[in-house]
Design a protein around this motif. Sequence first.
Motif, PDB file in Angstrom:
ATOM      1  N   GLN A 247      14.348  -2.344  -6.123  1.00  0.00           N
ATOM      2  CA  GLN A 247      14.394  -2.860  -4.748  1.00  0.00           C
ATOM      3  C   GLN A 247      13.023  -2.706  -4.077  1.00  0.00           C
ATOM      4  O   GLN A 247      12.511  -3.629  -3.455  1.00  0.00           O
ATOM      5  N   LEU A 248      12.429  -1.520  -4.208  1.00  0.00           N
ATOM      6  CA  LEU A 248      11.135  -1.278  -3.570  1.00  0.00           C
ATOM      7  C   LEU A 248      10.045  -2.144  -4.202  1.00  0.00           C
ATOM      8  O   LEU A 248       9.208  -2.713  -3.503  1.00  0.00           O
ATOM      9  N   LYS A 249      10.094  -2.259  -5.522  1.00  0.00           N
ATOM     10  CA  LYS A 249       9.055  -3.046  -6.208  1.00  0.00           C
ATOM     11  C   LYS A 249       9.105  -4.505  -5.785  1.00  0.00           C
ATOM     12  O   LYS A 249       8.064  -5.129  -5.575  1.00  0.00           O
ATOM     13  N   TRP A 250      10.313  -5.029  -5.621  1.00  0.00           N
ATOM     14  CA  TRP A 250      10.424  -6.436  -5.204  1.00  0.00           C
ATOM     15  C   TRP A 250      10.039  -6.621  -3.743  1.00  0.00           C
ATOM     16  O   TRP A 250       9.852  -7.735  -3.270  1.00  0.00           O
ATOM     17  N   MET A 251       9.936  -5.531  -3.006  1.00  0.00           N
ATOM     18  CA  MET A 251       9.406  -5.635  -1.634  1.00  0.00           C
ATOM     19  C   MET A 251       7.886  -5.479  -1.642  1.00  0.00           C
ATOM     20  O   MET A 251       7.259  -5.451  -0.587  1.00  0.00           O
ATOM     21  N   GLY A 252       7.307  -5.267  -2.827  1.00  0.00           N
ATOM     22  CA  GLY A 252       5.851  -5.216  -2.951  1.00  0.00           C
ATOM     23  C   GLY A 252       5.288  -3.822  -3.220  1.00  0.00           C
ATOM     24  O   GLY A 252       4.099  -3.690  -3.486  1.00  0.00           O
ATOM     25  N   VAL A 253       6.121  -2.783  -3.164  1.00  0.00           N
ATOM     26  CA  VAL A 253       5.621  -1.403  -3.349  1.00  0.00           C
ATOM     27  C   VAL A 253       5.085  -1.254  -4.783  1.00  0.00           C
ATOM     28  O   VAL A 253       5.828  -1.442  -5.749  1.00  0.00           O
ATOM     29  N   PRO A 254       3.790  -0.935  -4.933  1.00  0.00           N
ATOM     30  CA  PRO A 254       3.206  -0.971  -6.272  1.00  0.00           C
ATOM     31  C   PRO A 254       3.562   0.218  -7.166  1.00  0.00           C
ATOM     32  O   PRO A 254       3.491   0.097  -8.383  1.00  0.00           O
ATOM     33  N   LYS A 255       3.906   1.361  -6.564  1.00  0.00           N
ATOM     34  CA  LYS A 255       4.181   2.528  -7.416  1.00  0.00           C
ATOM     35  C   LYS A 255       5.435   3.261  -6.921  1.00  0.00           C
ATOM     36  O   LYS A 255       5.523   3.622  -5.736  1.00  0.00           O
ATOM     37  N   VAL A 256       6.357   3.476  -7.822  1.00  0.00           N
ATOM     38  CA  VAL A 256       7.595   4.187  -7.468  1.00  0.00           C
ATOM     39  C   VAL A 256       7.810   5.323  -8.477  1.00  0.00           C
ATOM     40  O   VAL A 256       7.815   5.094  -9.690  1.00  0.00           O
ATOM     41  N   TYR A 257       7.946   6.531  -7.962  1.00  0.00           N
ATOM     42  CA  TYR A 257       8.250   7.694  -8.803  1.00  0.00           C
ATOM     43  C   TYR A 257       9.765   7.932  -8.786  1.00  0.00           C
ATOM     44  O   TYR A 257      10.417   7.651  -7.768  1.00  0.00           O
ATOM     45  N   HIS A 258      10.288   8.477  -9.886  1.00  0.00           N
ATOM     46  CA  HIS A 258      11.725   8.708 -10.000  1.00  0.00           C
ATOM     47  C   HIS A 258      12.023  10.209 -10.100  1.00  0.00           C
ATOM     48  O   HIS A 258      11.377  10.917 -10.879  1.00  0.00           O
ATOM     49  N   PHE A 259      13.010  10.645  -9.336  1.00  0.00           N
ATOM     50  CA  PHE A 259      13.407  12.060  -9.331  1.00  0.00           C
ATOM     51  C   PHE A 259      14.925  12.121  -9.525  1.00  0.00           C
ATOM     52  O   PHE A 259      15.690  11.902  -8.581  1.00  0.00           O
ATOM     53  N   GLY A 260      15.326  12.372 -10.765  1.00  0.00           N
ATOM     54  CA  GLY A 260      16.760  12.426 -11.066  1.00  0.00           C
ATOM     55  C   GLY A 260      17.190  13.829 -11.463  1.00  0.00           C
ATOM     56  O   GLY A 260      16.387  14.604 -11.974  1.00  0.00           O
ATOM     57  N   LEU A 261      18.448  14.146 -11.239  1.00  0.00           N
ATOM     58  CA  LEU A 261      18.977  15.460 -11.621  1.00  0.00           C
ATOM     59  C   LEU A 261      20.417  15.311 -12.090  1.00  0.00           C
ATOM     60  O   LEU A 261      21.226  14.673 -11.411  1.00  0.00           O
ATOM     61  N   MET A 262      20.707  15.874 -13.256  1.00  0.00           N
ATOM     62  CA  MET A 262      22.116  16.036 -13.645  1.00  0.00           C
ATOM     63  C   MET A 262      22.542  17.368 -13.077  1.00  0.00           C
ATOM     64  O   MET A 262      22.104  18.427 -13.538  1.00  0.00           O
TER      65      MET A 262
ATOM     66  N   LYS B 167       0.825  -1.222   0.000  1.00  0.00           N
ATOM     67  CA  LYS B 167       0.000   0.000   0.000  1.00  0.00           C
ATOM     68  C   LYS B 167       0.857   1.269   0.000  1.00  0.00           C
ATOM     69  O   LYS B 167       0.346   2.368   0.176  1.00  0.00           O
ATOM     70  N   LYS B 168       2.155   1.121  -0.165  1.00  0.00           N
ATOM     71  CA  LYS B 168       3.054   2.282  -0.063  1.00  0.00           C
ATOM     72  C   LYS B 168       3.272   2.959  -1.410  1.00  0.00           C
ATOM     73  O   LYS B 168       3.056   2.364  -2.459  1.00  0.00           O
ATOM     74  N   VAL B 169       3.780   4.173  -1.312  1.00  0.00           N
ATOM     75  CA  VAL B 169       4.289   4.866  -2.498  1.00  0.00           C
ATOM     76  C   VAL B 169       5.794   5.048  -2.283  1.00  0.00           C
ATOM     77  O   VAL B 169       6.231   5.450  -1.203  1.00  0.00           O
ATOM     78  N   GLY B 170       6.563   4.723  -3.312  1.00  0.00           N
ATOM     79  CA  GLY B 170       8.015   4.895  -3.239  1.00  0.00           C
ATOM     80  C   GLY B 170       8.463   6.054  -4.108  1.00  0.00           C
ATOM     81  O   GLY B 170       7.823   6.363  -5.120  1.00  0.00           O
ATOM     82  N   ILE B 171       9.542   6.712  -3.699  1.00  0.00           N
ATOM     83  CA  ILE B 171      10.177   7.727  -4.556  1.00  0.00           C
ATOM     84  C   ILE B 171      11.686   7.473  -4.497  1.00  0.00           C
ATOM     85  O   ILE B 171      12.250   7.321  -3.402  1.00  0.00           O
ATOM     86  N   THR B 172      12.318   7.398  -5.664  1.00  0.00           N
ATOM     87  CA  THR B 172      13.777   7.288  -5.682  1.00  0.00           C
ATOM     88  C   THR B 172      14.354   8.618  -6.153  1.00  0.00           C
ATOM     89  O   THR B 172      13.785   9.283  -7.027  1.00  0.00           O
ATOM     90  N   VAL B 173      15.469   8.987  -5.555  1.00  0.00           N
ATOM     91  CA  VAL B 173      16.093  10.289  -5.824  1.00  0.00           C
ATOM     92  C   VAL B 173      17.575  10.058  -6.101  1.00  0.00           C
ATOM     93  O   VAL B 173      18.244   9.337  -5.350  1.00  0.00           O
ATOM     94  N   CYS B 174      18.059  10.657  -7.194  1.00  0.00           N
ATOM     95  CA  CYS B 174      19.495  10.501  -7.502  1.00  0.00           C
ATOM     96  C   CYS B 174      20.014  11.742  -8.199  1.00  0.00           C
ATOM     97  O   CYS B 174      19.363  12.273  -9.101  1.00  0.00           O
ATOM     98  N   SER B 175      21.184  12.210  -7.790  1.00  0.00           N
ATOM     99  CA  SER B 175      21.846  13.255  -8.567  1.00  0.00           C
ATOM    100  C   SER B 175      23.181  12.728  -9.062  1.00  0.00           C
ATOM    101  O   SER B 175      23.883  12.014  -8.357  1.00  0.00           O
ATOM    102  N   SER B 176      23.464  13.055 -10.318  1.00  0.00           N
ATOM    103  CA  SER B 176      24.760  12.711 -10.915  1.00  0.00           C
ATOM    104  C   SER B 176      25.363  14.017 -11.400  1.00  0.00           C
ATOM    105  O   SER B 176      24.634  14.983 -11.638  1.00  0.00           O
TER     106      SER B 176
END
Length: 235
Positions: free
Chosen positions: A138-153, A114-123
């Motif tokens: 990683q989060l999806k394999w723990m069952g988290v159904p939705k993961v948003y991605h926040f990346g920044l160069m 029932k969680k929402v995941g967000i991954t954050v990375c800067s390169s």
Amino acid sequence: MKVTIIHGQSHKGITYTMSNTLLKYLEGEEVREFFLPKDGPDFCYGCNNCFLKGEEKCPSADKVQPIVRAMEWADVIILDSPCYVMEMSGALKNLMDHLAYRWITHRPHGAMFKKVGITVCSSAGAPNRGVLKSMGRQLKWMGVPKVYHFGLMSNAMGVSDLKAVKLAEIEKRAKRISIRAKSRVAHPHVGIQGIAMFNIFKGMQSSEKSAWNPKDKDWWVSQGWTQKVRPWKSN
Ligand SMILES: Cc1cc2nc3c(=O)[nH]c(=O)nc-3n(C[C@H](O)[C@H](O)[C@H](O)COP(=O)(O)O)c2cc1C
């Protein structure tokens, strides 16, 4: 809104700034934060105790379990890491190794569905999509159904190098992702892919032949998942 942030680094640089900006827009009322490696476990020893004897038998259980509890408690889980040699930081990967027993293949926690995941990375300049997806996996394999991605160069080696245009980009994108994440928290659901994955491992844990680890099988049976109970429903 309850938010748990696992920082793949201990310093408060660009990646931290991105997560902190997300937090502002998420309006997290209660926040639990862990900085790795400072607040995390030793390297995984590969003893297999978590899989076979139980997570409390891990030599680093005193460090791993508070993080696991905080993930189960949160509405939103944020994993962040600077891009290090095109990967997540070693500190974050080490924690993920310790959470392998929580994968859907073994003993996922029902709350994770029932969680929402967000991954954050800067390169600095490299594409960071691969790192974001790796953390999301990683989060999806723990069952988290939705993961948003926040990346920044970032075009920077540290937060003091960050140009105003990049700070503005962080604000704009954090705001947009937060709006989506909040709406998903209000209406949690598992998609077809998540249901299919669950059913594959339900089949495995129900079968005499392929349920090789009694600890995992007992977990699935005790949760009622080999019968009619589904973790994403209020049964
Ligand atoms: C050990 C190390 C490895 C790095 N590897 C990469 C890389 O592969 N690609 C890249 O674009 N930047 C790389 N960087 C730069 C950082 O990812 C980048 O400066 C980032 O924005 C720093 O975020 P921070 O302030 O949160 O540490 C590396 C930095 C360090 C310290």
